[in-house]
Scaffold this motif. Structure first.
Motif, short mmCIF file in Angstrom:
data_model
loop_
_atom_site.label_atom_id
_atom_site.label_comp_id
_atom_site.label_asym_id
_atom_site.label_seq_id
_atom_site.Cartn_x
_atom_site.Cartn_y
_atom_site.Cartn_z
N GLN A 179 0.83 -1.20 0.00
CA GLN A 179 0.00 0.00 0.00
C GLN A 179 0.86 1.25 0.00
N ARG A 180 1.93 1.27 0.78
CA ARG A 180 2.83 2.42 0.82
C ARG A 180 3.49 2.66 -0.54
N VAL A 181 3.84 1.57 -1.21
CA VAL A 181 4.45 1.72 -2.54
C VAL A 181 3.42 2.25 -3.54
N ARG A 182 2.18 1.81 -3.43
CA ARG A 182 1.13 2.35 -4.30
C ARG A 182 0.95 3.84 -4.07
N GLU A 183 1.10 4.28 -2.84
CA GLU A 183 0.99 5.71 -2.55
C GLU A 183 2.15 6.49 -3.19
N ILE A 184 3.34 5.91 -3.16
CA ILE A 184 4.48 6.55 -3.84
C ILE A 184 4.18 6.66 -5.33
N ALA A 186 1.32 6.78 -6.85
CA ALA A 186 0.26 7.78 -7.10
C ALA A 186 0.83 9.20 -7.02
N ARG A 187 1.70 9.44 -6.05
CA ARG A 187 2.30 10.78 -5.94
C ARG A 187 3.17 11.09 -7.14
N ARG A 188 3.95 10.12 -7.59
CA ARG A 188 4.83 10.35 -8.74
C ARG A 188 4.02 10.55 -10.02
N LYS A 189 2.92 9.82 -10.15
CA LYS A 189 2.05 10.00 -11.31
C LYS A 189 1.46 11.40 -11.31
N ALA A 190 0.99 11.85 -10.15
CA ALA A 190 0.40 13.19 -10.06
C ALA A 190 1.43 14.27 -10.37
#
Length: 204
Positions: A179-184, A186-190
């Protein structure tokens, strides 16, 4: 053609049984971003300094005092994985916390095209929980595991108190790391999408 990604094996050295993680990351990832990712997947708490040893060069966060020790440190954010691969490098070293000296072997296992619709980085798996911060390096960690795993050990209660609860070496909370990696990702995509919009607005 989609942007290529690298599959990385991250293995903590000098520890038995093995503690390892595997991730897919874009080749545009620089070493500063890779440091953040390693901190997430082990996980560490990013309390201490770090460096990457790539060939005969050291990459990290340069400090003016490095010159006093006759030591050249290059900016970690200046080197991308694509540059390593172009130089034929398939393995390098990451060290976190120069006191405990947690050395990680990083292996570039392969390169492939990114899968459409997926956001990177992606956590693929691993084994065993990483040592707690400030446990005293590999030897201190082995002693910690022995003490906290045996109720009859004379230091058992002290270790449980110091750590703040039980420590399960085989349970590294895989779902939480993913989950933490998915958050990373998502932030990089944004951030990338914001950059693209900004660049489009500047074009005549």
């Amino acid at each position: 053609m989609s942007e290529p990604v690298a599959r990385l094996l991250i293995e903590l050295k000098d520890i038995t049984p093995r503690i390892w993680r595997r991730v897919d990351v874009r080749l545009t990832t620089n070493l500063r971003a890779l440091h953040d990712l390693i901190q997430t997947v082990m996980p560490w708490e990013s309390y201490h300094l770090y460096e990457f040893a790539v060939g005969d060069r050291i990459y990290g966060e340069p400090d003016p005092e490095d010159a006093f020790w006759d030591r050249k440190v290059y900016q970690a954010k200046s080197l991308r994985l694509s540059m390593l691969i172009n130089r034929g490098i398939t393995e390098f070293l990451y060290t976190y916390d120069f006191g405990d000296d947690w050395r990680h072997r990083i292996v570039i296992e392969g390169v492939s095209d990114a899968e459409s619709g997926l956001d990177y980085p992606i956590f693929l798996g691993g084994e065993r929980r990483a040592p707690p911060e400030d446990v005293g390096g590999p030897s201190g960690f082995m002693e910690f595991v022995e003490a906290i795993s045996k109720r009859s050990h004379p230091q058992h209660k002290d270790m449980v108190c110091w750590y703040g609860g039980p420590f399960h070496p085989t349970d590294f909370d895989e779902a939480d790391i993913a989950q933490r990696v998915r958050e990373i990702a998502a932030r990089r995509k944004a951030a990338y999408e914001a950059f693209q919009r900004s660049r489009a607005m500047r074009q005549p």
